[in-house]
Enzyme design. Structure first.
Site, mmCIF file in Angstrom:
data_model
loop_
_atom_site.group_PDB
_atom_site.id
_atom_site.type_symbol
_atom_site.label_atom_id
_atom_site.label_comp_id
_atom_site.label_asym_id
_atom_site.label_seq_id
_atom_site.Cartn_x
_atom_site.Cartn_y
_atom_site.Cartn_z
ATOM 1 N N HIS A 62 0.822 -1.202 0.000
ATOM 2 C CA HIS A 62 0.000 0.000 0.000
ATOM 3 C C HIS A 62 0.861 1.257 0.000
ATOM 4 O O HIS A 62 1.955 1.274 0.566
ATOM 5 C CB HIS A 62 -0.911 0.007 1.228
ATOM 6 N N TYR A 132 -0.448 0.802 13.654
ATOM 7 C CA TYR A 132 0.233 1.767 12.806
ATOM 8 C C TYR A 132 -0.057 3.170 13.333
ATOM 9 O O TYR A 132 -1.216 3.530 13.513
ATOM 10 C CB TYR A 132 -0.281 1.769 11.371
#
Length: 200
Positions: A62, A132
Site C-alpha cells: 500500500h 500503525y
C-alpha cells in the site's frame, strides 16, 4: 531506544529498551523526539490504525499520493509479522528494492517508513495484531496498491505460508503496470516533500 536506518532511504528499524520484572514488561513504544533526531522533523501522528490478521494474511503493498502521502510507524501488539518496506519511488537509487523486518512480542521492534514508500506485511501467527501510527488520515481517493505477489518485486514469504489476500490487493497492478500508468510517486517529489517537512 535504538534507531537504525535501513538501506532504503527514509526507512528505519526501532528497537526499544525493555524493562521486565515480576509484573511483566515496560518500554517506550514511540518517541517522537528521538525519531526526529534521525528524520530532521517531528512525525505528526494524526491517526492510529490497528489490524488483526490470521496466519498467512498479506496486507499491501500500500502507498498514497505524495504529497501528503502517509508516513507510518508500525509495531506488533500480539503475534508476529514480517514487515516489508518497498521502494516504489520512481528515480530512487533503490527503486524496486525491498527490506523486511520481523516484528514480534519478543524484541518488540518497530519500523518507520517515510511518505512515498510502499508497505506490506505477512502475518506469521493467528491473531497477529499490528498497530500503525500514521502522519495523515486515510483518504481513499489518494490510496493505491501494488500486488504483493508481483514476481518482479519478489517479496519472500515463508515456504509454509499460503498467502491470503483481500480482493482489492489481489486485483492490484504489478509494479511495472503501476509505473506505466503514472501511479507511483516520483523520488524527486518525495525529496522535496521531505525537505519541506524539515524546514516547517
Amino acid at each position: 531506544m535504538d534507531i537504525q536506518p535501513l538501506k532504503i532511504g527514509g526507512a528505519y528499524v526501532v528497537t526499544p529498551r525493555q524493562f521486565p520484572d515480576g509484573r511483566g514488561v515496560f518500554m517506550e513504544g514511540f518517541r517522537g523526539d528521538k525519531l526526529a533526531e534521525h528524520l530532521g522533523h517531528r512525525m505528526d501522528v494524526v491517526q492510529s490504525n490497528i489490524s488483526v490478521s490470521s496466519r498467512g494474511t498479506v496486507r499491501g503493498i500500500h502507498f498514497a499520493d505524495v504529497p501528503p502521502s502517509q508516513a507510518k510507524y508500525i509495531t506488533v501488539l500480539s503475534g508476529s509479522i514480517i514487515d516489508f518496506i518497498v521502494d516504489i519511488r520512481v528515480g530512487s537509487p533503490t527503486f524496486g528494492q525491498w527490506e523486511s523486518v520481523v516484528l514480534d512480542t519478543s524484541e518488540r521492534k518497530a519500523v518507520y517508513l517515510a511518505e512515498g514508500l510502499g508497505h506490506a506485511f505477512c502475518a506469521l501467527e493467528d491473531d497477529s495484531t499490528a498497530m500503525y501510527l500514521c502522519s495523515a488520515p486515510y483518504t481513499p481517493l489518494r490510496e493505491h496498491g501494488i500486488n504483493p505477489l508481483d514476481t518482479t518485486v519478489g517479496l519472500t514469504l515463508p515456504d509454509d505460508i499460503e498467502p491470503l489476500l483481500s480482493p482489492k490487493d489481489e486485483a492490484a497492478p504489478s509494479l511495472a503496470q503501476a509505473e506505466a500508468s503514472g501511479l507511483l510517486p516520483r523520488y524527486d517529489d518525495c525529496v522535496r516533500f521531505y525537505d519541506s517537512l524539515r524546514s516547517a
